[in-house]
Design a protein around this motif. Structure first.
Motif, PDB file in Angstrom:
ATOM      1  N   SER A   1      66.360  65.074  43.365  1.00  0.00           N
ATOM      2  CA  SER A   1      64.986  64.703  43.686  1.00  0.00           C
ATOM      3  C   SER A   1      64.044  65.849  43.330  1.00  0.00           C
ATOM      4  CB  SER A   1      64.840  64.359  45.175  1.00  0.00           C
ATOM      5  OG  SER A   1      64.918  65.532  45.956  1.00  0.00           O
ATOM      6  N   PHE A   2      62.797  65.499  43.098  1.00  0.00           N
ATOM      7  CA  PHE A   2      61.783  66.492  42.777  1.00  0.00           C
ATOM      8  C   PHE A   2      61.638  67.485  43.930  1.00  0.00           C
ATOM      9  CE2 PHE A   2      57.310  67.874  42.275  1.00  0.00           C
ATOM     10  CZ  PHE A   2      57.385  68.377  40.990  1.00  0.00           C
ATOM     11  N   GLU A   3      61.710  66.984  45.155  1.00  0.00           N
ATOM     12  CA  GLU A   3      61.604  67.842  46.334  1.00  0.00           C
ATOM     13  C   GLU A   3      62.766  68.834  46.396  1.00  0.00           C
ATOM     14  OE1 GLU A   3      61.274  64.525  46.345  1.00  0.00           O
ATOM     15  OE2 GLU A   3      59.163  64.330  46.861  1.00  0.00           O
ATOM     16  N   ASP A   4      63.980  68.365  46.061  1.00  0.00           N
ATOM     17  CA  ASP A   4      65.141  69.259  46.061  1.00  0.00           C
ATOM     18  C   ASP A   4      65.020  70.311  44.975  1.00  0.00           C
ATOM     19  OD1 ASP A   4      66.277  67.947  48.209  1.00  0.00           O
ATOM     20  OD2 ASP A   4      67.621  66.722  46.976  1.00  0.00           O
ATOM     21  N   TYR A   5      64.484  69.936  43.818  1.00  0.00           N
ATOM     22  CA  TYR A   5      64.307  70.915  42.744  1.00  0.00           C
ATOM     23  C   TYR A   5      63.283  71.967  43.156  1.00  0.00           C
ATOM     24  CZ  TYR A   5      63.671  73.051  38.213  1.00  0.00           C
ATOM     25  OH  TYR A   5      63.591  73.966  37.192  1.00  0.00           O
ATOM     26  N   ALA A   6      62.195  71.528  43.811  1.00  0.00           N
ATOM     27  CA  ALA A   6      61.193  72.480  44.304  1.00  0.00           C
ATOM     28  C   ALA A   6      61.825  73.449  45.305  1.00  0.00           C
ATOM     29  CB  ALA A   6      60.022  71.734  44.945  1.00  0.00           C
ATOM     30  N   ALA A   7      62.643  72.916  46.207  1.00  0.00           N
ATOM     31  CA  ALA A   7      63.313  73.765  47.197  1.00  0.00           C
ATOM     32  C   ALA A   7      64.246  74.757  46.509  1.00  0.00           C
ATOM     33  CB  ALA A   7      64.080  72.907  48.193  1.00  0.00           C
ATOM     34  N   LYS A   8      64.929  74.311  45.460  1.00  0.00           N
ATOM     35  CA  LYS A   8      65.812  75.203  44.702  1.00  0.00           C
ATOM     36  C   LYS A   8      65.024  76.363  44.099  1.00  0.00           C
ATOM     37  CE  LYS A   8      68.794  75.290  40.667  1.00  0.00           C
ATOM     38  NZ  LYS A   8      69.281  74.568  39.517  1.00  0.00           N
TER      39      LYS A   8
END
Length: 89
Positions: free
Chosen positions: A43-50
């Motif tokens: 997800s885009f949110e998971d990539y941002a968190a990464k």
């Protein structure tokens, strides 16, 4: 002073512009990252968190409104480039 810096990886070009020591994306690269997220099943949110930022902060960076840190630029270039290479293969 505006100086475009094309950063090419595979078949995509992530062009940046520099103002002083800060680099900004010259064009909206969010669609490239969203496509890479879809292709990689993240997800885009998971990539941002990464990357260590919020979704909202990443959107501002990808749209060229906020400066992009060097380590993040390298990560985005690699992530989007790998997704693009997967399409060509």
């Amino acid at each position: 002073m505006y100086r475009p810096n094309p950063i090419s990886h595979g078949q995509i070009t992530l062009e940046t512009r520099g103002y002083g020591a800060k680099q900004f994306f010259a064009r909206d690269v969010q669609p490239l990252v969203l496509d890479a997220c879809r292709r990689n099943g993240i997800s885009f949110e998971d990539y941002a968190a990464k990357l260590g930022v919020t979704r909202a902060a990443l959107v501002l960076i990808l749209k060229g409104h906020d400066p992009v840190p060097r380590h993040m630029l390298d990560s985005i270039r690699q992530f989007a480039g790998e997704a693009q290479q997967g399409v060509a293969a």
